[in-house]
Design a protein around this motif. Structure first.
Motif, mmCIF file in Angstrom:
data_model
loop_
_atom_site.group_PDB
_atom_site.id
_atom_site.type_symbol
_atom_site.label_atom_id
_atom_site.label_comp_id
_atom_site.label_asym_id
_atom_site.label_seq_id
_atom_site.Cartn_x
_atom_site.Cartn_y
_atom_site.Cartn_z
ATOM 1 N N VAL A 75 7.749 5.298 8.404
ATOM 2 C CA VAL A 75 7.204 4.118 9.086
ATOM 3 C C VAL A 75 5.876 3.762 8.441
ATOM 4 C CG1 VAL A 75 6.269 3.234 11.266
ATOM 5 C CG2 VAL A 75 8.343 4.614 11.284
ATOM 6 N N THR A 76 5.633 2.460 8.319
ATOM 7 C CA THR A 76 4.315 1.959 7.949
ATOM 8 C C THR A 76 4.004 0.766 8.838
ATOM 9 O OG1 THR A 76 2.845 1.365 6.125
ATOM 10 C CG2 THR A 76 5.038 0.365 6.102
ATOM 11 N N VAL A 77 2.727 0.560 9.103
ATOM 12 C CA VAL A 77 2.258 -0.577 9.891
ATOM 13 C C VAL A 77 1.234 -1.284 9.022
ATOM 14 C CG1 VAL A 77 1.099 -1.305 12.001
ATOM 15 C CG2 VAL A 77 2.641 0.680 12.052
ATOM 16 N N ALA A 78 1.505 -2.557 8.707
ATOM 17 C CA ALA A 78 0.619 -3.261 7.769
ATOM 18 C C ALA A 78 0.815 -4.766 7.856
ATOM 19 C CB ALA A 78 0.903 -2.803 6.340
ATOM 20 N N ASN A 79 -0.222 -5.485 7.473
ATOM 21 C CA ASN A 79 -0.101 -6.909 7.200
ATOM 22 C C ASN A 79 0.763 -7.050 5.955
ATOM 23 O OD1 ASN A 79 -1.269 -9.045 8.646
ATOM 24 N ND2 ASN A 79 -3.318 -8.295 8.151
ATOM 25 N N LEU A 80 1.707 -7.949 5.955
ATOM 26 C CA LEU A 80 2.550 -8.121 4.784
ATOM 27 C C LEU A 80 1.814 -8.987 3.759
ATOM 28 C CD1 LEU A 80 6.059 -8.666 6.432
ATOM 29 C CD2 LEU A 80 4.755 -6.562 6.066
ATOM 30 N N LEU A 94 1.156 4.965 4.063
ATOM 31 C CA LEU A 94 0.220 3.864 3.827
ATOM 32 C C LEU A 94 0.192 3.643 2.326
ATOM 33 C CD1 LEU A 94 -2.028 2.014 5.229
ATOM 34 C CD2 LEU A 94 -3.614 3.620 4.192
ATOM 35 N N SER A 95 0.564 2.441 1.907
ATOM 36 C CA SER A 95 0.710 2.165 0.471
ATOM 37 C C SER A 95 -0.320 1.188 -0.069
ATOM 38 C CB SER A 95 2.126 1.625 0.211
ATOM 39 O OG SER A 95 2.380 0.472 1.002
ATOM 40 N N SER A 96 -1.390 0.940 0.676
ATOM 41 C CA SER A 96 -2.404 -0.041 0.264
ATOM 42 C C SER A 96 -3.006 0.300 -1.094
ATOM 43 C CB SER A 96 -3.536 -0.098 1.287
ATOM 44 O OG SER A 96 -3.060 -0.587 2.504
ATOM 45 N N MET A 97 -3.323 -0.743 -1.841
ATOM 46 C CA MET A 97 -3.915 -0.547 -3.160
ATOM 47 C C MET A 97 -5.367 -0.105 -3.075
ATOM 48 S SD MET A 97 -2.258 -3.551 -5.387
ATOM 49 C CE MET A 97 -0.877 -4.395 -4.646
ATOM 50 N N ILE A 156 9.060 -1.137 8.221
ATOM 51 C CA ILE A 156 7.777 -1.768 7.956
ATOM 52 C C ILE A 156 7.447 -2.661 9.145
ATOM 53 C CG2 ILE A 156 6.497 -3.332 6.440
ATOM 54 C CD1 ILE A 156 8.403 -2.432 4.155
ATOM 55 N N VAL A 157 6.409 -2.292 9.883
ATOM 56 C CA VAL A 157 5.989 -3.040 11.062
ATOM 57 C C VAL A 157 4.845 -3.956 10.646
ATOM 58 C CG1 VAL A 157 5.016 -2.884 13.380
ATOM 59 C CG2 VAL A 157 6.645 -1.145 12.587
ATOM 60 N N GLY A 158 5.008 -5.242 10.891
ATOM 61 C CA GLY A 158 3.955 -6.188 10.565
ATOM 62 C C GLY A 158 4.531 -7.504 10.091
ATOM 63 N N GLU A 159 3.665 -8.464 9.983
ATOM 64 C CA GLU A 159 4.049 -9.814 9.564
ATOM 65 C C GLU A 159 3.014 -10.307 8.569
ATOM 66 O OE1 GLU A 159 6.569 -12.093 8.907
ATOM 67 O OE2 GLU A 159 7.172 -11.247 10.830
ATOM 68 N N GLY A 160 3.392 -11.274 7.738
ATOM 69 C CA GLY A 160 2.433 -11.834 6.807
ATOM 70 C C GLY A 160 3.090 -12.653 5.720
ATOM 71 N N GLY A 220 5.998 3.315 20.042
ATOM 72 C CA GLY A 220 7.388 3.714 19.822
ATOM 73 C C GLY A 220 7.743 3.844 18.347
ATOM 74 N N TYR A 221 7.140 3.016 17.514
ATOM 75 C CA TYR A 221 7.394 3.105 16.071
ATOM 76 C C TYR A 221 6.748 4.356 15.493
ATOM 77 C CZ TYR A 221 9.611 -1.415 16.007
ATOM 78 O OH TYR A 221 10.479 -2.451 16.228
#
Length: 178
Positions: free
Chosen positions: A45-50, A123-126, A77-81, A113-114
């Motif tokens: 699971v990841t939570v991020a701005n797309l 977390l894959s942020s640059m 992938i939880v998030g929108e963008g 829940g996620y």
């Protein structure tokens, strides 16, 4: 600018002893460890701005490699963008619809829940400045694989509660212990 640099910079301006680092936290009564319900899938699971800076394309590209060593892997992938369409196209090109889910926006009341269903939080942020999602996942008792940015280096105790990997690495998860 990293936390230590900020403290030094402001201490020079306002004087020693007047500047303190207060780490961010999470609501421990909401984000807490629990007894996991085991699934047949290995849930990432990841939570991020797309957004491009979140490096989600690298995380998605890692899934075929992870699937070679971890059967039945699934990434949510939880998030929108603004990168949603590009990520959907990438998932289709790599034929990963059965392994990668773009959950979209999730209300705060449903976010826990996620985290709970995750076997591993990624977390894959640059270049993540902090990474509050890391401490939320940790508060839920989840192991972490994160890119090695300034924020995650302050949060992840390498080998104890997570693994740090180089950013922009499609083998992000493949290089982590299983």
């Amino acid at each position: 600018v990293q936390t230590g640099q900020l403290e030094e910079m402001y201490s020079e301006r306002f004087g020693d002893g007047k500047v303190f680092h207060i780490p961010l936290g999470v609501e421990r009564d909401y984000f807490e460890p629990y007894e996991a319900k085991r699934s047949e899938r290995f849930e990432l699971v990841t939570v991020a701005n797309l957004r491009t800076a979140k490096g989600l394309d690298y995380l998605i590209r890692a899934i075929p490699e992870v699937a070679k060593v971890t059967k039945n892997v699934h990434l949510t992938i939880v998030g929108e963008g603004p990168e949603r369409k590009n990520l959907e196209d990438l998932i289709d090109r790599l034929h990963l619809r059965d392994k990668v889910e773009l959950a979209g926006y999730v209300a705060r009341d449903d976010l826990k829940g996620y985290y709970e269903r995750a076997d591993l939080f990624c977390l894959s942020s640059m270049n993540e400045v902090f990474g509050k999602v890391l401490i939320e996942a940790m508060a839920c008792g989840k192991p972490i694989v994160s890119t090695n940015g300034p924020g995650p280096r302050q949060i992840v105790d390498e080998g104890r509660n997570g693994v740090l990997v180089p950013p922009m690495n499609p083998c992000l998860l493949y290089t982590s212990p299983s």
